[in-house]
Design a protein around this motif. Structure first.
Motif, PDB file in Angstrom:
ATOM      1  N   VAL A 238     -13.802   7.431 -16.928  1.00  0.00           N
ATOM      2  CA  VAL A 238     -13.277   6.085 -16.699  1.00  0.00           C
ATOM      3  C   VAL A 238     -14.078   5.382 -15.607  1.00  0.00           C
ATOM      4  O   VAL A 238     -14.515   4.240 -15.779  1.00  0.00           O
ATOM      5  CB  VAL A 238     -11.785   6.132 -16.312  1.00  0.00           C
ATOM      6  CG1 VAL A 238     -11.259   4.713 -16.069  1.00  0.00           C
ATOM      7  CG2 VAL A 238     -10.976   6.817 -17.397  1.00  0.00           C
ATOM      8  N   LYS A 239     -14.288   6.066 -14.499  1.00  0.00           N
ATOM      9  CA  LYS A 239     -15.044   5.479 -13.395  1.00  0.00           C
ATOM     10  C   LYS A 239     -16.480   5.192 -13.807  1.00  0.00           C
ATOM     11  O   LYS A 239     -17.031   4.124 -13.505  1.00  0.00           O
ATOM     12  CB  LYS A 239     -15.022   6.414 -12.186  1.00  0.00           C
ATOM     13  CG  LYS A 239     -15.747   5.848 -10.961  1.00  0.00           C
ATOM     14  CD  LYS A 239     -15.623   6.785  -9.775  1.00  0.00           C
ATOM     15  CE  LYS A 239     -16.324   6.204  -8.553  1.00  0.00           C
ATOM     16  NZ  LYS A 239     -16.203   7.111  -7.380  1.00  0.00           N
TER      17      LYS A 239
ATOM     18  N   TRP B 286     -16.480   2.278 -16.347  1.00  0.00           N
ATOM     19  CA  TRP B 286     -16.063   1.039 -15.683  1.00  0.00           C
ATOM     20  C   TRP B 286     -17.177   0.468 -14.799  1.00  0.00           C
ATOM     21  O   TRP B 286     -17.443  -0.740 -14.827  1.00  0.00           O
ATOM     22  CB  TRP B 286     -14.813   1.274 -14.845  1.00  0.00           C
ATOM     23  CG  TRP B 286     -14.472   0.055 -14.021  1.00  0.00           C
ATOM     24  CD1 TRP B 286     -14.828  -0.198 -12.729  1.00  0.00           C
ATOM     25  CD2 TRP B 286     -13.750  -1.089 -14.461  1.00  0.00           C
ATOM     26  NE1 TRP B 286     -14.370  -1.426 -12.339  1.00  0.00           N
ATOM     27  CE2 TRP B 286     -13.711  -1.998 -13.388  1.00  0.00           C
ATOM     28  CE3 TRP B 286     -13.131  -1.434 -15.666  1.00  0.00           C
ATOM     29  CZ2 TRP B 286     -13.062  -3.226 -13.474  1.00  0.00           C
ATOM     30  CZ3 TRP B 286     -12.497  -2.665 -15.750  1.00  0.00           C
ATOM     31  CH2 TRP B 286     -12.467  -3.536 -14.670  1.00  0.00           C
ATOM     32  N   GLN B 287     -17.810   1.309 -14.020  1.00  0.00           N
ATOM     33  CA  GLN B 287     -18.865   0.835 -13.126  1.00  0.00           C
ATOM     34  C   GLN B 287     -20.013   0.189 -13.900  1.00  0.00           C
ATOM     35  O   GLN B 287     -20.530  -0.860 -13.503  1.00  0.00           O
ATOM     36  CB  GLN B 287     -19.377   1.993 -12.271  1.00  0.00           C
ATOM     37  CG  GLN B 287     -18.386   2.452 -11.212  1.00  0.00           C
ATOM     38  CD  GLN B 287     -18.927   3.588 -10.368  1.00  0.00           C
ATOM     39  OE1 GLN B 287     -19.846   4.306 -10.775  1.00  0.00           O
ATOM     40  NE2 GLN B 287     -18.344   3.781  -9.197  1.00  0.00           N
TER      41      GLN B 287
ATOM     42  N   ALA C 204     -18.660  -3.146 -15.265  1.00  0.00           N
ATOM     43  CA  ALA C 204     -18.415  -4.111 -14.193  1.00  0.00           C
ATOM     44  C   ALA C 204     -19.719  -4.697 -13.670  1.00  0.00           C
ATOM     45  O   ALA C 204     -19.827  -5.906 -13.434  1.00  0.00           O
ATOM     46  CB  ALA C 204     -17.634  -3.446 -13.059  1.00  0.00           C
TER      47      ALA C 204
ATOM     48  N   ILE D  58      -9.316   2.625  -9.455  1.00  0.00           N
ATOM     49  CA  ILE D  58      -9.068   3.095 -10.816  1.00  0.00           C
ATOM     50  C   ILE D  58      -8.061   4.242 -10.760  1.00  0.00           C
ATOM     51  O   ILE D  58      -8.196   5.152  -9.941  1.00  0.00           O
ATOM     52  CB  ILE D  58     -10.365   3.575 -11.481  1.00  0.00           C
ATOM     53  CG1 ILE D  58     -11.351   2.408 -11.620  1.00  0.00           C
ATOM     54  CG2 ILE D  58     -10.085   4.176 -12.852  1.00  0.00           C
ATOM     55  CD1 ILE D  58     -12.711   2.824 -12.127  1.00  0.00           C
TER      56      ILE D  58
ATOM     57  N   ILE E  62      -7.448  -1.013 -12.000  1.00  0.00           N
ATOM     58  CA  ILE E  62      -7.476  -0.624 -13.410  1.00  0.00           C
ATOM     59  C   ILE E  62      -6.703   0.669 -13.591  1.00  0.00           C
ATOM     60  O   ILE E  62      -6.862   1.616 -12.806  1.00  0.00           O
ATOM     61  CB  ILE E  62      -8.928  -0.440 -13.903  1.00  0.00           C
ATOM     62  CG1 ILE E  62      -9.720  -1.722 -13.720  1.00  0.00           C
ATOM     63  CG2 ILE E  62      -8.961  -0.022 -15.360  1.00  0.00           C
ATOM     64  CD1 ILE E  62     -10.382  -1.851 -12.363  1.00  0.00           C
TER      65      ILE E  62
ATOM     66  N   LEU F 200     -12.076  -0.717 -22.031  1.00  0.00           N
ATOM     67  CA  LEU F 200     -12.221  -1.237 -20.667  1.00  0.00           C
ATOM     68  C   LEU F 200     -12.875  -2.614 -20.644  1.00  0.00           C
ATOM     69  O   LEU F 200     -12.530  -3.459 -19.811  1.00  0.00           O
ATOM     70  CB  LEU F 200     -13.034  -0.253 -19.824  1.00  0.00           C
ATOM     71  CG  LEU F 200     -12.377   1.103 -19.565  1.00  0.00           C
ATOM     72  CD1 LEU F 200     -13.281   1.982 -18.697  1.00  0.00           C
ATOM     73  CD2 LEU F 200     -11.010   0.932 -18.893  1.00  0.00           C
TER      74      LEU F 200
ATOM     75  N   GLU G 299     -10.342  -5.187 -21.074  1.00  0.00           N
ATOM     76  CA  GLU G 299      -9.615  -5.484 -19.840  1.00  0.00           C
ATOM     77  C   GLU G 299     -10.442  -6.369 -18.914  1.00  0.00           C
ATOM     78  O   GLU G 299      -9.905  -7.253 -18.235  1.00  0.00           O
ATOM     79  CB  GLU G 299      -9.229  -4.178 -19.128  1.00  0.00           C
ATOM     80  CG  GLU G 299      -8.320  -3.270 -19.931  1.00  0.00           C
ATOM     81  CD  GLU G 299      -7.049  -3.971 -20.406  1.00  0.00           C
ATOM     82  OE1 GLU G 299      -6.516  -4.803 -19.646  1.00  0.00           O
ATOM     83  OE2 GLU G 299      -6.610  -3.696 -21.535  1.00  0.00           O
ATOM     84  N   ILE G 300     -11.735  -6.141 -18.869  1.00  0.00           N
ATOM     85  CA  ILE G 300     -12.611  -7.007 -18.066  1.00  0.00           C
ATOM     86  C   ILE G 300     -12.560  -8.429 -18.611  1.00  0.00           C
ATOM     87  O   ILE G 300     -12.650  -9.408 -17.851  1.00  0.00           O
ATOM     88  CB  ILE G 300     -14.054  -6.469 -18.066  1.00  0.00           C
ATOM     89  CG1 ILE G 300     -14.135  -5.197 -17.214  1.00  0.00           C
ATOM     90  CG2 ILE G 300     -15.040  -7.517 -17.543  1.00  0.00           C
ATOM     91  CD1 ILE G 300     -15.519  -4.580 -17.146  1.00  0.00           C
TER      92      ILE G 300
END
Length: 210
Positions: free
Chosen positions: A32-33, A36-37, A40, A51, A72, A92, A95-96
């Motif tokens: 997830v991290k 996401w990074q 993002a 997160i 998140i 994800l 969601e962004i």
């Protein structure tokens, strides 16, 4: 000679079984991290946002807003359902989309306006046509935002180097697992089948450009 052939056959079977097990493996929280990074940074957001992975069976993911900050959350059920970072990226990136398209700010503004309307009209403790209209209108606005976030997320995922079909596959798996949205004016998300038709068309279009 026969032993060598049998060893080759056994080795091939084991390889197929191993590959099958790998493809069915659930994602780890660390994914997830990582995903996401990457997303993002591509979207121009702060990749260090908090997160959390919560112990919840239902596959879900959401953004929580607090003033100008956000966090998140992804459920373990979602990580167990998905088996690729492309699918997680699709979720994800959606969601962004809510963040980048300012859906939270627009929702707050609408809520204030509806509140003023209720106060001016004189709300009651019973459900009346005005309350019913408010609920239906809010659900309609939410569905529109979900479609916008889908479109944005598919584009963002592809731009970040992920498969633009990731969100499609994630939604298909949710539907197969029984997590569907029925056609109702009160649902905040579009009906699953209609949503799948839209995201498939969008993914096909984006695939031609990446």
């Amino acid at each position: 000679m026969k032993k060598a052939i049998w060893r080759s056959l056994i080795g091939a079977v084991l390889l197929i079984l191993f590959a099958s097990c790998v493809s069915m493996a659930s994602l780890e929280p660390e994914s997830v991290k990582k995903v996401w990074q990457r997303l993002a940074e591509t979207a121009g957001l702060d990749p260090s946002a908090p997160i959390a992975v919560v112990d919840q069976k239902e596959p879900n993911a959401w953004v929580t807003f607090s003033l100008n900050k956000y966090s998140i959350t992804v459920t373990k059920g979602m990580l167990e359902l998905l088996d690729s970072e492309d699918e997680l990226a699709g979720v994800l990136a959606h969601e962004i989309g809510h963040i980048k398209l300012n859906h939270y700010g627009r929702t707050v503004t609408r809520s204030i306006l509806w509140g003023l309307l209720f106060r001016a009209a004189g709300s009651s403790s019973k459900i009346d046509p005005l309350d019913l209209g408010y609920a239906l209108a809010e659900s309609g606005f939410s569905r529109e935002q979900e479609v916008e976030a889908d479109d944005y997320g598919i584009e963002l995922a592809a731009k970040a180097g992920y498969d633009p079909w990731g969100l499609v596959h994630a939604l298909e798996k949710m539907a197969e697992a029984g997590y569907k949205t029925s056609p109702s004016g009160f649902n905040s998300h579009p009906p699953t089948e209609r949503r799948l038709q839209h995201v498939r068309a969008r993914a096909a279009e984006v695939s031609k450009r990446y």
